[in-house]
Design a protein around this motif. Structure first.
Motif, PDB file in Angstrom:
ATOM      1  N   PHE A 260      45.590-105.363  62.623  1.00 21.07           N
ATOM      2  CA  PHE A 260      46.687-104.642  61.708  1.00 21.07           C
ATOM      3  C   PHE A 260      47.848-105.248  62.531  1.00 21.07           C
ATOM      4  N   VAL A 261      48.487-105.151  63.600  1.00 21.64           N
ATOM      5  CA  VAL A 261      49.157-105.426  63.881  1.00 21.64           C
ATOM      6  C   VAL A 261      49.835-106.887  63.415  1.00 21.64           C
ATOM      7  N   LEU A 262      48.635-107.958  63.506  1.00 25.01           N
ATOM      8  CA  LEU A 262      49.075-109.427  62.701  1.00 25.01           C
ATOM      9  C   LEU A 262      49.102-109.139  62.239  1.00 25.01           C
ATOM     10  N   ALA A 263      48.653-109.179  60.996  1.00 24.28           N
ATOM     11  CA  ALA A 263      48.654-108.875  59.632  1.00 24.28           C
ATOM     12  C   ALA A 263      50.181-108.070  59.439  1.00 24.28           C
ATOM     13  N   MET A 264      51.052-107.449  60.009  1.00 29.01           N
ATOM     14  CA  MET A 264      52.173-106.610  59.818  1.00 29.01           C
ATOM     15  C   MET A 264      53.662-107.522  60.827  1.00 29.01           C
ATOM     16  N   GLY A 265      52.979-108.579  61.344  1.00 23.64           N
ATOM     17  CA  GLY A 265      53.793-109.658  61.748  1.00 23.64           C
ATOM     18  C   GLY A 265      55.079-110.011  60.778  1.00 23.64           C
ATOM     19  N   PRO A 266      54.682-110.955  59.755  1.00 23.03           N
ATOM     20  CA  PRO A 266      55.706-110.288  58.604  1.00 23.03           C
ATOM     21  C   PRO A 266      56.545-109.311  58.220  1.00 23.03           C
ATOM     22  N   SER A 267      56.173-108.135  58.110  1.00 21.45           N
ATOM     23  CA  SER A 267      56.734-107.873  57.564  1.00 21.45           C
ATOM     24  C   SER A 267      58.227-107.512  57.706  1.00 21.45           C
ATOM     25  N   GLY A 268      58.271-107.082  59.150  1.00 24.17           N
ATOM     26  CA  GLY A 268      59.745-106.939  59.188  1.00 24.17           C
ATOM     27  C   GLY A 268      61.157-107.804  58.376  1.00 24.17           C
ATOM     28  N   LEU A 269      60.445-109.250  58.667  1.00 18.95           N
ATOM     29  CA  LEU A 269      60.889-110.127  57.587  1.00 18.95           C
ATOM     30  C   LEU A 269      61.010-109.707  56.301  1.00 18.95           C
ATOM     31  N   LEU A 270      60.382-109.542  56.042  1.00 12.35           N
ATOM     32  CA  LEU A 270      59.898-109.418  53.753  1.00 12.35           C
ATOM     33  C   LEU A 270      60.471-108.434  53.844  1.00 12.35           C
ATOM     34  N   CYS A 271      60.748-107.022  54.764  1.00 10.86           N
ATOM     35  CA  CYS A 271      61.838-106.006  54.783  1.00 10.86           C
ATOM     36  C   CYS A 271      63.337-106.473  54.441  1.00 10.86           C
ATOM     37  N   ILE A 272      63.715-107.686  55.407  1.00 10.55           N
ATOM     38  CA  ILE A 272      65.131-107.419  55.208  1.00 10.55           C
ATOM     39  C   ILE A 272      65.128-108.226  54.290  1.00 10.55           C
ATOM     40  N   ILE A 273      65.126-109.105  53.234  1.00  9.80           N
ATOM     41  CA  ILE A 273      64.487-110.287  52.321  1.00  9.80           C
ATOM     42  C   ILE A 273      64.364-108.819  51.286  1.00  9.80           C
ATOM     43  N   ALA A 274      63.767-107.676  51.212  1.00 12.54           N
ATOM     44  CA  ALA A 274      63.368-106.717  49.814  1.00 12.54           C
ATOM     45  C   ALA A 274      64.653-106.242  49.623  1.00 12.54           C
ATOM     46  N   GLY A 275      65.004-105.559  50.870  1.00 17.31           N
ATOM     47  CA  GLY A 275      65.870-104.811  51.586  1.00 17.31           C
ATOM     48  C   GLY A 275      67.519-105.650  51.050  1.00 17.31           C
ATOM     49  N   TRP A 276      67.759-107.388  51.170  1.00 17.41           N
ATOM     50  CA  TRP A 276      68.629-108.050  51.338  1.00 17.41           C
ATOM     51  C   TRP A 276      69.070-108.097  49.171  1.00 17.41           C
ATOM     52  N   PHE A 277      67.546-108.695  48.949  1.00 19.45           N
ATOM     53  CA  PHE A 277      67.699-108.137  47.075  1.00 19.45           C
ATOM     54  C   PHE A 277      68.310-106.822  46.468  1.00 19.45           C
ATOM     55  N   THR A 278      67.711-106.189  47.215  1.00 15.84           N
ATOM     56  CA  THR A 278      68.364-104.910  46.011  1.00 15.84           C
ATOM     57  C   THR A 278      69.594-104.430  46.562  1.00 15.84           C
ATOM     58  N   THR A 279      70.397-104.959  47.567  1.00 17.23           N
ATOM     59  CA  THR A 279      71.041-104.834  47.646  1.00 17.23           C
ATOM     60  C   THR A 279      72.214-105.267  46.627  1.00 17.23           C
ATOM     61  N   GLU A 280      72.148-106.743  46.810  1.00 18.01           N
ATOM     62  CA  GLU A 280      72.940-107.708  45.841  1.00 18.01           C
ATOM     63  C   GLU A 280      73.019-107.304  44.580  1.00 18.01           C
ATOM     64  N   ILE A 281      71.646-107.738  44.584  1.00 19.02           N
ATOM     65  CA  ILE A 281      70.817-107.416  42.543  1.00 19.02           C
ATOM     66  C   ILE A 281      71.901-106.170  43.026  1.00 19.02           C
ATOM     67  N   GLY A 282      71.474-104.873  43.721  1.00 19.98           N
ATOM     68  CA  GLY A 282      72.149-103.924  42.243  1.00 19.98           C
ATOM     69  C   GLY A 282      74.018-103.537  42.711  1.00 19.98           C
ATOM     70  N   ARG A 283      74.311-105.162  43.404  1.00 25.47           N
ATOM     71  CA  ARG A 283      75.661-105.124  43.109  1.00 25.47           C
ATOM     72  C   ARG A 283      76.174-105.051  41.652  1.00 25.47           C
ATOM     73  N   GLN A 284      75.194-106.131  40.939  1.00 26.03           N
ATOM     74  CA  GLN A 284      75.111-106.374  39.866  1.00 26.03           C
ATOM     75  C   GLN A 284      75.989-105.633  38.750  1.00 26.03           C
ATOM     76  N   PRO A 285      76.609-105.905  37.693  1.00 29.94           N
ATOM     77  CA  PRO A 285      77.132-107.330  37.941  1.00 29.94           C
ATOM     78  C   PRO A 285      78.344-107.546  38.395  1.00 29.94           C
ATOM     79  N   TRP A 286      79.074-106.930  39.284  1.00 24.59           N
ATOM     80  CA  TRP A 286      79.819-107.496  39.931  1.00 24.59           C
ATOM     81  C   TRP A 286      80.058-108.468  41.768  1.00 24.59           C
ATOM     82  N   VAL A 287      80.362-109.677  41.659  1.00 21.74           N
ATOM     83  CA  VAL A 287      80.623-109.780  43.017  1.00 21.74           C
ATOM     84  C   VAL A 287      81.303-109.277  43.988  1.00 21.74           C
ATOM     85  N   VAL A 288      82.333-109.230  43.350  1.00 21.71           N
ATOM     86  CA  VAL A 288      83.564-108.319  43.810  1.00 21.71           C
ATOM     87  C   VAL A 288      83.816-106.523  43.654  1.00 21.71           C
ATOM     88  N   TYR A 289      82.798-105.530  43.866  1.00 25.60           N
ATOM     89  CA  TYR A 289      82.488-104.144  43.200  1.00 25.60           C
ATOM     90  C   TYR A 289      83.737-103.844  41.622  1.00 25.60           C
TER      91      TYR A 289
END
Length: 475
Positions: free
Chosen positions: A361-390
């Protein structure tokens, strides 16, 4: 290209390069702190196990650092080539912050990195430990300035607009803008967790192969301990970040929740799953829990979260993407907390190194931290749209005037080159990790006869997958 305009191709290109880049600095932040702990423990106890782990993870750090620098340079050029409207409007604030990052963080890292990588036998133990601390501090300072710059785009403060340009009026307000403290804490903790799962997965792999060496057991134990402590803390930090986002970017929260409108006098429900439909202005097949949205997002049962219909259509983020990217992040976060608890139970039972199912289970979870970071970054940046400076500059007004052909060709080039170059780099990292910590007779410099010129010179051998027959086994 797929009937996309140059505007959307520019956005995809930047998202693609950021998604590659963010992986490597995140690992270096977490591993930098881990290396400080390992060398500190070795100086305190002089036990060989800490030295073995330090030299092993130092190689992984060197490769990540090199790939992080290379992938980051491309993004800086894109501000000028693809987003000239943004640079013209916000360059007087964004530019200095990125410059401060180079002057403070990058120079600090560059100044001590060589000593850290190649100075084990060439400088005193105290100076070498100081160099490790300074490189780790440099990664945190870099995180500080990058997130200060990005957070300003999310919640701008300390500025005025003159001649269609942002002019700083208070640098402290601009740097320590309303969302910065929460995002800094959230990102730093995410990097620590990502490194912990990477270390834990490495330990789990070797345990599954029958390696019970002291170094393997130590790094697996340390990783599980950090996950147990850090994952629940991240949940509380994320909750505080969510409250801040609700205050300053309510449309983002509405899109994350797929919430369109409130019923008069009723608390907002929490949508677990569904399919947001931006054209129909509703979330299809919604599975919701009454009252829970208000309880989680406002910490009360008498307040409502805003619905997307309360914002003009042109100001709404695309809920179809961030609705799911956020849920991926939360689901992985819950699995992380479960991992920490499971590891604690096994530790108390004395079976932390023997439970094969947990190791898988831990081996399968190895990439989970990086996947979380990418998913969170997408949420943050796409959620800012349609603004580049809010609230100040729309993304469509920030893009440079390039043709669709131009953007298509460069995007394809990025995909091909990145996949090739960083594919090789990631494969190299996996092979290094697969080799595992090695017993060291004496702390030797890998290149005593020459002065290396690049981080990758710290790798002194050809990494190969270990032969299970030769693995040391000890309890």
């Amino acid at each position: 290209m797929f009937d996309l305009t140059a505007f959307y191709l520019a956005r995809i290109q930047f998202a693609f390069t950021v998604s590659f880049h963010i992986i490597f600095p995140s690992i270096t932040i977490g591993l930098g702190l881990y290396l400080v702990v390992l060398e500190g423990l070795w100086l305190y106890s002089k036990k060989d196990v800490w030295r073995e782990l330090y030299h092993f993870w130092l190689k992984i750090f060197a490769v990540n650092f090199g790939m992080g620098v290379v992938s980051g340079l491309v993004m800086a050029y894109q501000f000028g080539t693809n987003w000239s409207g943004f640079t013209a409007f916000a360059g007087s604030i964004n530019g200095p912050m990125l410059t401060y990052e180079v002057l403070s963080a990058f120079f600090l890292e560059a100044g001590f990195l060589g000593v850290m990588l190649f100075g084990w036998n060439r400088v005193g133990a105290g100076l070498h430990f100081f160099s490790t601390c300074m490189v780790s501090l440099g990664t945190l300072i870099s995180t500080f300035w990058i997130l200060a710059s990005n957070s300003f785009l999310q919640t701008p403060a300390g500025y005025k607009v003159e001649n269609n340009q942002l002019v700083p009026t208070d640098w402290l307000q601009a740097i320590f803008n309303p969302s910065f403290p929460y995002r800094m804490a959230h990102m730093t903790m995410a990097a620590i967790i990502a490194a912990a799962f990477m270390i834990g997965a490495s330990g789990a792999w070797h345990l599954l192969k029958g390696n019970r060496s002291p170094a393997i057991k130590k790094m697996f134990s340390m990783a599980m301990g950090m996950i147990l402590i850090a994952a629940p803390q991240q949940a509380f930090i994320g909750d505080a970040h969510g409250l801040n986002t609700l205050e300053y970017q309510p449309a983002k929260i509405a899109a994350i929740e797929g919430h369109w409108q409130n019923k008069p006098g009723e608390p907002s429900p929490l949508l677990l799953f569904g399919v947001p439909d931006m054209k129909a202005e509703k979330t299809r097949y919604a599975l919701e829990i009454p009252y829970l949205g208000s309880l989680i997002l406002t910490h009360s049962l008498d307040k409502q979260i805003p619905g997307l219909k309360s914002f003009p259509p042109e100001d709404r983020p695309d809920s179809t993407i961030i609705f799911w990217s956020f849920r991926i992040m939360v689901a992985l976060g819950l699995l992380m907390v479960a991992t920490g608890i499971w590891g604690l139970v096994l530790r108390l039972k004395g079976k932390l190194y023997e439970q094969t199912l947990f190791h898988r289970f831990v081996l399968a979870m190895g990439p989970s931290g990086l996947l979380c970071i990418i998913a969170g970054w997408f949420t943050t940046e796409i959620g800012r749209q349609p603004w580049v400076v809010y609230g100040l500059l729309r993304t469509k007004d920030a893009v440079a005037l390039h043709s669709t052909l131009h953007m298509s060709v460069t995007l394809i080039a990025f995909v091909v080159i990145y996949s090739f170059v960083f594919g090789i780099g990631v494969n190299y990292l996996i092979r290094l990790i697969g080799k595992g910590p090695q017993a060291l007779a004496d702390p030797v410099d890998p290149h005593p006869s020459r002065t290396p010129a690049r981080p990758l010179s710290a790798i002194d051998d050809n990494p190969v997958s270990p032969d299970p027959k030769n693995l040391r086994s000890s309890n």
